[in-house]
Design a protein around this motif. Structure first.
Motif, PDB file in Angstrom:
ATOM      1  N   GLU A 517       0.846  -1.305  -0.243  1.00  0.00           N
ATOM      2  CA  GLU A 517       0.039   0.022  -0.101  1.00  0.00           C
ATOM      3  C   GLU A 517       1.306   1.058   0.172  1.00  0.00           C
ATOM      4  O   GLU A 517       1.541   1.283   0.960  1.00  0.00           O
ATOM      5  CB  GLU A 517      -0.891   0.253   0.966  1.00  0.00           C
ATOM      6  CG  GLU A 517      -1.644  -1.051   1.214  1.00  0.00           C
ATOM      7  CD  GLU A 517      -2.721  -0.968   2.387  1.00  0.00           C
ATOM      8  OE1 GLU A 517      -2.742   0.210   3.522  1.00  0.00           O
ATOM      9  OE2 GLU A 517      -3.546  -2.210   2.430  1.00  0.00           O
ATOM     10  N   SER A 518       0.439   2.334  -0.549  1.00  0.00           N
ATOM     11  CA  SER A 518       1.423   3.127  -0.684  1.00  0.00           C
ATOM     12  C   SER A 518       1.056   3.921   0.768  1.00  0.00           C
ATOM     13  O   SER A 518       0.763   4.039   1.895  1.00  0.00           O
ATOM     14  CB  SER A 518      -0.098   4.605  -1.277  1.00  0.00           C
ATOM     15  OG  SER A 518      -1.011   5.082  -0.408  1.00  0.00           O
ATOM     16  N   LEU A 519       2.099   4.962   1.504  1.00  0.00           N
ATOM     17  CA  LEU A 519       2.914   5.244   2.290  1.00  0.00           C
ATOM     18  C   LEU A 519       0.676   6.317   3.385  1.00  0.00           C
ATOM     19  O   LEU A 519       0.093   6.535   2.654  1.00  0.00           O
ATOM     20  CB  LEU A 519       3.344   6.234   2.647  1.00  0.00           C
ATOM     21  CG  LEU A 519       4.598   6.236   2.034  1.00  0.00           C
ATOM     22  CD1 LEU A 519       5.782   6.982   2.277  1.00  0.00           C
ATOM     23  CD2 LEU A 519       5.773   4.880   3.110  1.00  0.00           C
ATOM     24  N   ASP A 520       0.795   6.159   4.206  1.00  0.00           N
ATOM     25  CA  ASP A 520      -0.546   7.041   5.763  1.00  0.00           C
ATOM     26  C   ASP A 520       0.223   8.222   5.526  1.00  0.00           C
ATOM     27  O   ASP A 520       0.931   8.937   5.540  1.00  0.00           O
ATOM     28  CB  ASP A 520      -0.501   6.257   6.441  1.00  0.00           C
ATOM     29  CG  ASP A 520       0.312   5.676   7.698  1.00  0.00           C
ATOM     30  OD1 ASP A 520       0.744   6.831   8.537  1.00  0.00           O
ATOM     31  OD2 ASP A 520       0.667   4.562   8.220  1.00  0.00           O
ATOM     32  N   ASN A 521      -0.606   9.063   5.655  1.00  0.00           N
ATOM     33  CA  ASN A 521      -0.393  10.786   6.109  1.00  0.00           C
ATOM     34  C   ASN A 521      -0.185  10.835   7.565  1.00  0.00           C
ATOM     35  O   ASN A 521       0.939  11.708   7.306  1.00  0.00           O
ATOM     36  CB  ASN A 521      -2.181  10.826   6.112  1.00  0.00           C
ATOM     37  CG  ASN A 521      -3.131  10.768   4.783  1.00  0.00           C
ATOM     38  OD1 ASN A 521      -2.386  11.201   3.655  1.00  0.00           O
ATOM     39  ND2 ASN A 521      -4.553  11.036   5.459  1.00  0.00           N
ATOM     40  N   HIS A 522       0.414   9.600   8.484  1.00  0.00           N
ATOM     41  CA  HIS A 522       0.702   9.906   9.087  1.00  0.00           C
ATOM     42  C   HIS A 522       2.771   9.556   8.999  1.00  0.00           C
ATOM     43  O   HIS A 522       3.858  10.735   9.213  1.00  0.00           O
ATOM     44  CB  HIS A 522       0.703   9.184  10.882  1.00  0.00           C
ATOM     45  CG  HIS A 522       1.767   9.063  11.491  1.00  0.00           C
ATOM     46  ND1 HIS A 522       1.570   9.860  12.485  1.00  0.00           N
ATOM     47  CD2 HIS A 522       2.560   8.738  11.956  1.00  0.00           C
ATOM     48  CE1 HIS A 522       2.380   9.965  13.205  1.00  0.00           C
ATOM     49  NE2 HIS A 522       2.401   8.920  13.048  1.00  0.00           N
ATOM     50  N   THR A 523       2.741   8.674   8.179  1.00  0.00           N
ATOM     51  CA  THR A 523       4.155   8.683   7.522  1.00  0.00           C
ATOM     52  C   THR A 523       4.650   9.924   6.836  1.00  0.00           C
ATOM     53  O   THR A 523       5.611   9.929   6.920  1.00  0.00           O
ATOM     54  CB  THR A 523       4.735   7.185   6.745  1.00  0.00           C
ATOM     55  OG1 THR A 523       3.775   6.427   7.817  1.00  0.00           O
ATOM     56  CG2 THR A 523       5.739   7.420   6.640  1.00  0.00           C
TER      57      THR A 523
END
Length: 643
Positions: A517-523
């Protein structure tokens, strides 16, 4: 001197004793406005002794010419070069009066007075006169063969002339005198070796003559001084290995003779350790530092703050002990840091990560290394006496001297270094020792960086780098650039690199945790914050190079050339790596990236001498200057016209 009555001789001996007392004891109490008063009085007594000896000699019909003066003068003088050749030593042992003959003893006694007059004039800063008397001593000794009656004087005179010429920066002249003194000592010990007459014995009554044991000790101490001065000479000539050997031998002899100041000895041993460390000789370096720590303990406990407030002497002693022990602690820090860094250089691959194949190969060779260490230890020049040897060996066992191969071994060394960081910072505090304190902080940061290399857990590795930021950032922001510009630049550059390393680790960690998956907002936010922080400190470094009006320098000085161009290159990469979903934001970041890449290319094109310092960065910058405009145009083409 058979014609001298016992009363006359006792009077000469008393004068000599008084002269020595004035020189060694009374002079310590001379007033500031007359600092050489006692030494001038001693000089008069020595002159009287010289005149008495010459009158006795004349009464026997002798026509010795010990009083001639040599060619002297502070300018335009012909240097009395004494080349260290075997023939000269051979001559000293084979030609002239026998040392125990009447003529030989007369020459030695007159020579001794000339020697003491020479030292007296040097002490009172009258160097030309001092040289003249010392050369007169040499001329008198030139009439005699080296023997137990005069060998001590032969060596003392050359030691003093060595010191005199070294003080004038005539290092090779000093070398000649000192190396001849060394060869005379070595040949005497080989061919005779009996306890030689000490110079003080020339003017002592029979009941006051030194024992054989005391004569031997004084003679060995004179030769120890020869080795000490030769160590300085070789250091000044750039012969560092030779200087280290002589320094090591000097320290060893001082312990054996029990003639040393504990803190001075310890600091010299700690300083010597730094030479061994830079050569990768960690066994010798560890031994020097362990000995330094143990011997410094002989100086006693540091006086309490209360005691220091009550007594000026105790206050000075407290300051000296605390400072020198803190300096020894800093040498230990360098030991731990260097051994970690040297291991890292051997174990890292082309991208700076741990090469596990190389690690296993080196571990397999460890047993052989340990056997070699034991052999080297048996043949090494070890410090210590019966009282201190076990303590030194015990301290050595607490820190390894073989390169660490894994995290566990590296951590053990790191912890030793960190303990010494704490000890050093107790004395070198920010308030009063800004430069020293920051250098210790930088070493502490480097210890964390070196340890992080061995850490396989990326999250823990990132936390180690965060520790570096936490210790450096507040200090960097607090420093006044007006007074600490160079130090602040170093810290800004290191902070920028540290944030950059954390950014890479966070991204690698995030990709490992969820590769599908793509990176989450926090990361993404965390990554961009680290990226921006790194760019900020690189930019602060670049801004520090500008004029007060904010103008960029047209020419970068040599000491900042590579750091400045590398900072530009890194900022360019950081802007291109910022994660942004907005196309206009992407274009803005890439435009900034292109600007910095172009600066590197344009500067190197207009300053060809800079190319060699940043070859890799320049090659990549040229490539990006060609590619980024295409990428920017592609993104712009996707932006709706109304944007």
């Amino acid at each position: 001197m058979a014609s001298v009555s016992s009363d006359e001789w006792r009077a000469i001996c008393d004068k000599f004793t008084n002269a020595q007392n004035l020189t060694v004891v009374e002079s310590l109490n001379d007033p500031d406005n007359d600092p050489f008063r006692s030494k001038y009085k001693a000089r008069e007594l020595l002159r009287e002794i010289y005149c008495s000896l010459k009158s006795f000699e004349a009464g026997e019909g002798e026509e010795e010419s010990g009083g001639e003066t040599g060619e002297t003068g502070e300018s335009g003088e012909q240097l009395p070069v004494e080349a260290p050749v075997d023939g000269q030593t051979e001559e000293a042992f084979s030609q002239g009066f026998c040392g125990d003959s009447p003529a030989g003893l007369r020459a030695a006694k007159l020579g001794a007075v000339e020697y003491y007059l020479g030292v007296n004039h040097v002490d009172t800063e009258e160097l030309s006169a001092g040289q003249e008397h010392l050369m007169n001593c040499m001329k008198l000794l030139g009439k005699c063969r080296v023997s137990s009656e005069n060998v001590s004087l032969f060596i003392h005179a050359r030691n003093q002339l060595g010191i005199l010429w070294a003080g004038r920066d005539e290092t090779e002249t000093a070398q000649g005198f000192l190396e001849t003194a060394e060869s005379i000592y070595q040949r005497y010990m080989k061919e005779d070796g009996s306890p030689p007459t000490d110079m003080a014995d020339y003017f002592s009554t029979e009941e006051n003559q030194l024992t054989h044991q005391e004569r031997t000790k004084r003679f060995e101490l004179a030769y120890t001084h020869t080795m000490y001065y030769l160590a300085q000479v070789y250091k000044n000539l750039g012969e560092t290995e030779r200087a280290a050997i002589y320094c090591h031998s000097t320290l060893q002899r001082q312990l054996k003779l029990n003639q040393f100041n504990p803190m001075e000895w310890a600091l010299n041993a700690a300083t010597l350790s730094q030479y061994y460390i830079t050569k990768g000789r960690y066994m010798e370096g560890r031994h020097c530092l362990s000995a330094a720590t143990v011997i410094s303990g002989l100086a006693g406990e540091v006086p309490s703050e209360a005691a220091a407030q009550e007594s000026e002497t105790e206050s000075e002693r407290r300051e000296q002990l605390r400072q020198k022990r803190a300096e020894i602690a800093r040498c230990w820090i360098k030991y731990c840091l260097n051994i970690l860094q040297d291991s890292k250089k051997l174990l890292e691959d082309s991208i700076g990560e741990l090469d596990t194949d190389r690690q296993e190969e080196m571990k397999r060779g460890r047993r052989l290394e340990e056997e070699e260490e034991e052999k080297e230890r048996k043949s090494a020049m070890l410090f210590g006496s019966e009282d201190t040897f076990d303590s030194i060996a015990s301290l050595e066992e607490k820190v390894r001297c073989l390169l660490p191969m894994d995290f566990t071994e590296a951590r053990a060394i790191f912890l030793v270094g960190q303990n010494y960081v704490t000890e050093a910072k107790e004395y070198f505090q920010m308030d009063g020792y800004v430069t020293d304190h920051i250098e210790i902080l930088q070493d502490h940061s480097s210890l964390f960086r070196s340890l992080a290399f061995y850490e396989e857990d990326l999250d823990r590795r990132c936390k180690m780098h965060k520790r570096r930021v936490d210790m450096m950032e507040p200090v960097c922001m607090e420093l006044n650039s007006k007074y600490y510009l160079m130090i602040r630049r170093q810290m800004m550059f290191e902070l920028a690199e540290t944030y950059n390393e954390m950014m890479d680790l966070k991204l690698t960690l995030a990709n490992r945790q969820d590769e599908t998956e793509s990176l989450d907002n926090h990361t993404v936010k965390k990554f961009n914050n680290l990226c921006s922080a790194s760019a900020k400190y690189f930019q602060m470094f670049l801004d520090s190079l500008c004029s007060p009006e904010g103008k960029q320098p047209e020419h970068l000085e040599e000491e900042v050339l590579r750091p400045a161009l590398v900072a530009r290159f890194r900022v360019a990469r950081l802007y291109s790596r910022l994660i942004c979903t907005s196309p206009p934001g992407q274009v803005e970041n890439l435009d900034k990236s292109l600007e910095h890449y172009k600066y590197v290319v344009d500067y190197c094109d207009s300053h060809p001498e800079a190319v060699a310092t940043v070859e890799t960065e320049l090659e990549l910058s040229r490539e990006m200057v060609g590619l980024l405009p295409l990428k920017i145009n592609r993104i712009k083409a996707k932006i709706p016209a109304n944007n």
